[in-house]
Design a protein around this motif. Sequence first.
Motif, mmCIF file in Angstrom:
data_model
loop_
_atom_site.group_PDB
_atom_site.id
_atom_site.type_symbol
_atom_site.label_atom_id
_atom_site.label_comp_id
_atom_site.label_asym_id
_atom_site.label_seq_id
_atom_site.Cartn_x
_atom_site.Cartn_y
_atom_site.Cartn_z
ATOM 1 N N GLU A 136 37.813 32.542 32.183
ATOM 2 C CA GLU A 136 38.536 33.392 31.172
ATOM 3 C C GLU A 136 39.485 33.937 31.888
ATOM 4 O OE1 GLU A 136 35.781 35.964 29.209
ATOM 5 O OE2 GLU A 136 34.819 34.241 28.182
ATOM 6 N N ARG A 137 39.609 34.346 32.779
ATOM 7 C CA ARG A 137 40.544 35.222 33.593
ATOM 8 C C ARG A 137 41.593 34.502 34.248
ATOM 9 N NH1 ARG A 137 37.565 40.555 36.255
ATOM 10 N NH2 ARG A 137 36.219 40.979 34.163
ATOM 11 N N LEU A 138 41.361 33.430 34.790
ATOM 12 C CA LEU A 138 42.648 32.606 35.430
ATOM 13 C C LEU A 138 43.687 32.400 34.680
ATOM 14 C CD1 LEU A 138 42.824 31.336 38.449
ATOM 15 C CD2 LEU A 138 42.413 29.183 37.134
ATOM 16 N N PRO A 139 44.880 32.978 35.161
ATOM 17 C CA PRO A 139 46.163 32.867 34.223
ATOM 18 C C PRO A 139 46.675 31.515 33.771
ATOM 19 C CG PRO A 139 46.714 34.224 36.189
ATOM 20 C CD PRO A 139 45.105 33.507 36.430
ATOM 21 N N ARG A 140 46.883 31.318 32.554
ATOM 22 C CA ARG A 140 47.227 29.883 31.975
ATOM 23 C C ARG A 140 48.374 29.320 32.934
ATOM 24 N NH1 ARG A 140 48.185 29.338 25.950
ATOM 25 N NH2 ARG A 140 45.980 29.710 25.969
ATOM 26 N N GLY A 141 48.488 28.126 33.330
ATOM 27 C CA GLY A 141 49.529 27.552 34.262
ATOM 28 C C GLY A 141 49.266 27.771 35.592
ATOM 29 N N ALA A 142 48.367 28.627 35.924
ATOM 30 C CA ALA A 142 48.252 28.918 37.436
ATOM 31 C C ALA A 142 47.607 27.780 38.006
ATOM 32 C CB ALA A 142 47.555 30.086 37.655
ATOM 33 N N ASP A 143 48.154 27.527 39.296
ATOM 34 C CA ASP A 143 47.419 26.549 40.040
ATOM 35 C C ASP A 143 45.960 27.016 40.754
ATOM 36 O OD1 ASP A 143 46.384 24.342 41.893
ATOM 37 O OD2 ASP A 143 48.116 24.439 42.986
ATOM 38 N N PRO A 144 44.671 26.886 40.185
ATOM 39 C CA PRO A 144 43.845 27.411 40.795
ATOM 40 C C PRO A 144 43.457 27.206 42.381
ATOM 41 C CG PRO A 144 43.229 26.025 38.914
ATOM 42 C CD PRO A 144 44.425 25.540 39.180
ATOM 43 N N LYS A 145 43.771 26.308 42.841
ATOM 44 C CA LYS A 145 43.523 25.935 44.219
ATOM 45 C C LYS A 145 44.612 27.047 45.209
ATOM 46 C CE LYS A 145 42.336 21.145 43.943
ATOM 47 N NZ LYS A 145 42.686 19.673 44.248
ATOM 48 N N LEU A 146 45.443 27.710 44.841
ATOM 49 C CA LEU A 146 46.276 28.591 45.129
ATOM 50 C C LEU A 146 46.044 29.951 44.817
ATOM 51 C CD1 LEU A 146 49.841 26.381 45.558
ATOM 52 C CD2 LEU A 146 47.794 26.956 47.418
ATOM 53 N N HIS A 147 45.367 30.188 43.895
ATOM 54 C CA HIS A 147 45.112 31.714 43.244
ATOM 55 C C HIS A 147 44.003 32.328 44.215
ATOM 56 C CE1 HIS A 147 44.243 34.719 40.443
ATOM 57 N NE2 HIS A 147 45.195 34.280 39.765
ATOM 58 N N ALA A 148 44.671 33.405 44.773
ATOM 59 C CA ALA A 148 44.054 33.969 46.112
ATOM 60 C C ALA A 148 42.708 34.815 45.562
ATOM 61 C CB ALA A 148 44.824 34.889 46.773
ATOM 62 N N LYS A 149 42.687 35.307 44.300
ATOM 63 C CA LYS A 149 41.539 36.198 43.770
ATOM 64 C C LYS A 149 40.413 35.114 43.027
ATOM 65 C CE LYS A 149 40.403 39.994 40.905
ATOM 66 N NZ LYS A 149 40.964 41.126 39.920
ATOM 67 N N LEU A 150 41.114 34.544 41.790
ATOM 68 C CA LEU A 150 39.907 33.979 41.262
ATOM 69 C C LEU A 150 39.785 32.152 41.642
ATOM 70 C CD1 LEU A 150 40.915 35.404 37.750
ATOM 71 C CD2 LEU A 150 39.120 36.077 39.179
ATOM 72 N N GLY A 151 40.652 31.638 42.482
ATOM 73 C CA GLY A 151 40.706 30.207 42.829
ATOM 74 C C GLY A 151 39.398 29.918 43.729
ATOM 75 N N PRO A 152 39.219 28.602 43.570
ATOM 76 C CA PRO A 152 38.039 28.190 44.653
ATOM 77 C C PRO A 152 38.282 28.712 46.016
ATOM 78 C CG PRO A 152 38.924 26.133 43.128
ATOM 79 C CD PRO A 152 39.974 27.467 43.096
ATOM 80 N N GLY A 153 37.368 29.223 46.766
ATOM 81 C CA GLY A 153 37.447 29.692 48.007
ATOM 82 C C GLY A 153 38.188 31.068 48.114
ATOM 83 N N GLY A 154 38.385 31.848 46.963
ATOM 84 C CA GLY A 154 39.449 32.937 46.894
ATOM 85 C C GLY A 154 38.442 34.126 47.075
ATOM 86 N N LEU A 155 38.986 35.298 47.050
ATOM 87 C CA LEU A 155 38.380 36.584 47.101
ATOM 88 C C LEU A 155 37.029 36.790 46.323
ATOM 89 C CD1 LEU A 155 41.292 38.941 47.075
ATOM 90 C CD2 LEU A 155 39.931 38.382 49.016
ATOM 91 N N SER A 156 37.153 36.351 44.879
ATOM 92 C CA SER A 156 36.063 36.481 43.978
ATOM 93 C C SER A 156 34.616 35.544 44.705
ATOM 94 C CB SER A 156 36.389 35.810 42.549
ATOM 95 O OG SER A 156 35.335 36.009 41.826
#
Length: 1000
Positions: free
Chosen positions: A862-882
């Motif tokens: 629900e929270r990952l911004p639309r259009g964002a590359d999940p692999k480069l999202h430092a907070k919610l992406g795979p292997g990120g902060l979350s």
Amino acid sequence: MTSAPGRRSSIFTRLLRHGFTDPSAAERLLDSPELATVRNDPVLLDALGGTADPDLALHGLVRLLEAQDGATDRQELLDTVIAAKPLRDRLLGVLGASAALAEHLARHPRDWQALVTYEPRDLHPGVEEFERGLADAADPVALRVSYRRCLLSIAARDVCGTVDVAQTAAELADLATATLRAALALAAADAPEDAAMCRLAVVAMGKCGGHELNYVSDVDVIFVGEAAGDAEEDKALRAATRLASHMMRICSETTVEGSIWPVDANLRPEGRNGPLVRTLASHLAYYQRWAKTWEFQALLKARPVAGDLALGQEYTAALRPLVWQAAERENFVADVQEMRRRVVANIPAAEVDRQLKLGPGGLRDVEFAVQLLQLVHGRADASLRSGTTLDALKSLAAGGYVGRADAAQLDEAYRFLRSLEHRIQLHRLRRTHLVPEDEADLRRLGRSLGLRTDPVAELTREWRRHTTVVRRLHEKLFYRPLLDAVAALAPGEARLSAEAARERMVALGYADPAAALRHLEALASGVTRKAAIQRTLLPVLLGWFADSADPDAGLLNFRKVSDALGKTPWYLRLLRDEGAAAENLARVLSAGRLAPDLLMRAPEAVALLGDGDGGGLTPRSRASLEQEILAAVRRADNAVQGVTAARGVRRRELFRTAAADIVGSYGTESQPAEADQGALVDLVGGAVSDLTAATLAGTLSAVVREGWGDTLPTRFAIIGMGRFGGHELGYGSDADVLFVHEPREGVGEREASEAANKVVAEMRRLLQVPSADPPLLIDADLRPEGKSGPLVRTLASYEAYYRRWALVWERHALLRAEPVAGDEDLGRRFMELIDPLRYPAGGLDEDAVREIRRLKARMEAERLPRGADPKLHAKLGPGGLSDVEWTVQLAQLRHAGEVPGLRTTRTRAALAAAREAGLMSEEDAAHLDEAWVLATRVRNAVMLVRGRAGDTFPTVPRELAAVGRYLGYGPGHAGDMLDAYRRTARRARGIVEELFYGGL
């Protein structure tokens, strides 16, 4: 013979003390018949202990004694070794440093006598002396023996410290000159008809031409031929080619005595595809029409050494003017730079870190930088035209083309690296430029350079220190294309044209060179003291700005700061006198928007960048911050003034932290970048969290004083949550909090609640009032019932709620709870209330674990911004902060009841505790820590660069490059940065899936 146990123990200990690594073998050698008369002589043992490798020296000495013709010769050698200190030091020094020369002495046992003489003429031999030493060689085999005998004397002077590394290199070049002459004479004697038909000049190039040869190196040459007398030119050139080829074979071919060194003629026109010998006219025509920039660079070191020296002089005289015109060629500087980059790129990856010559920070960096400066400035200054690197560097410093301090550091580093290279090659007389990996080799090298306490560690430390210096100064001298402007000058022109100045700024990376030149003019024009100091600083500042991803912003921001502070004496004095201040300022002003924006609102904070009374860049403790802020609040007339003062302190301290972060990430000329990325994350998180806590404490005090005097009707505490409670706030983080109060005795709950709510409302208002200071947003959404619940609760209300209604997500959120301001006793009791909830004695049941996993999955969706590359999202992406934080927090909820180490609000500390408790492997914990630190650094970088918070890498190229620079990636390596992030995050995600969904 067999030693008595007591004697053996004594000798064994003495051998160890004298540096022997195999005392048992050494003892056996000392007991050999050859050493019977001196085995107990302390002079011998002391002398062996003074060598680079006592074991090797003793072994070589025994072999040499065994090789003597008889007892008389053996005793003569022993007597001389014991009685004559110069011979002892020379012979044992060579035996302890060079297995190859020990082998030569064993094959030619009378050659040790070459080391006996110790007259002044023996200390600094030249070509003439070496020619005498080679005069008796009648064939190639004899030439090799004579060459090694001469080499023996050079090595002896070298290892004994009689001559320095520059003199050793010069002697090796002189020996090479004498050897080329002897080889050419042998070739001519074998073919007298060819010799009579031609004039042949041998011109040394490279290190031989520069009078700075190694022990084992290709000897680079160029051949020039002309017809002699009435001979036909074609026939004469063929004869010269045969002579040249024969001379090369005499030196290069392997015989029973080995080879001397390869003679390499590939620097000639057209390289190996061109004729081996050309006429002078042919050489000249080639260089005038076809030669590339690097070929003129190579000619810097051209020196006639053998054959027809008059013809060789004609060659260098004809080509010298072309060498000094090379800098006028289009793209000259870029061509030289690109050549250096290609050299580095071609080094095998496994060798880069051990390459003394070609690797980053190696010898070639010094040589290329010096040669570039020579070619640019040597047109008008003949004093710079030496072919010897250290002589040229000295001349560049004397002429002001290189700073004296920089030149001195380069000189020291070059001498060290050349000494290390010499010792490496001397051991086996093999052509290599790689630092060995074997500890015994490193120990011998360290001892040979005088490092005796801990040779391996000291050698490694000194080597890395010098390569770091070279790399930094090489980039400063070589890659900053200020030289482009100088290189574009017409001969004799003293002033930069407008176009040349524009090109200089473009080369430095300025996107708007016209604006940059206007800033320079404004900063440097005039006769004021300010202008004079800035004229001195600007050349250095321009280089520092060029190291950043946004030089335009750096220069513009410097002008703004200068306009604001230029009339204050302390500012000019700070930049002029405090070494770190100017560089720190340049780094901060060009690293992004946040730090300059904070500074521009109060430019006097630039004082923090100095070494002196400004306090430096070390973040202050929470106690000292609270003390300052509360004192300012007490002096204020009202709450608005008090909170304004608190926010001013916060702005200044945010700048201090950002500056420390930037300087630590970029490094400076005196301090390399911080290698521990986690330390920088902890610095920022701790400093910003402490600062936020102190700001809230001051704001609370200001609001209470204005509304209620000294005492609020209710005890009141602020509980930090989320990253705030975890001491992990970033520059753009909100302050996640809970508010708890407890009515004082005799105060009704309604009155107390109203007072507490008024305090919260006023605090939030005052901390967000538009002003020059950044706002501090207070977020209380993690309170019971979230946004639907009351903003402030009593302690009893929290207790009742948590006892009856606490949801899994609320218990989860409480893992980060920590008192940050207000009533300390109330905060402590709140912790006692929630500890059983967040650290349950029996852990979580399976339903709660499934709920946590479901919540995480929903949050990601629900929270990952639309259009964002999940692999480069430092907070919610795979292997990120979350990913990392939820994994750690699940471990806390399930195991903290039994594992006290897990009872911490800090992610990295909890991760370490989980590893120590065996909940995850050391490798998995390290990978998760690395991913968390990197993702946090990315978020900090985005805020520093863009001036606003973000969880993904910027898309604007310049901003992306600035993030890369902050993370340690040089220009042009943004793609490498993104690849590295994806790799790190992908590896962490694999671990999270294993642990979070089953392993914990």
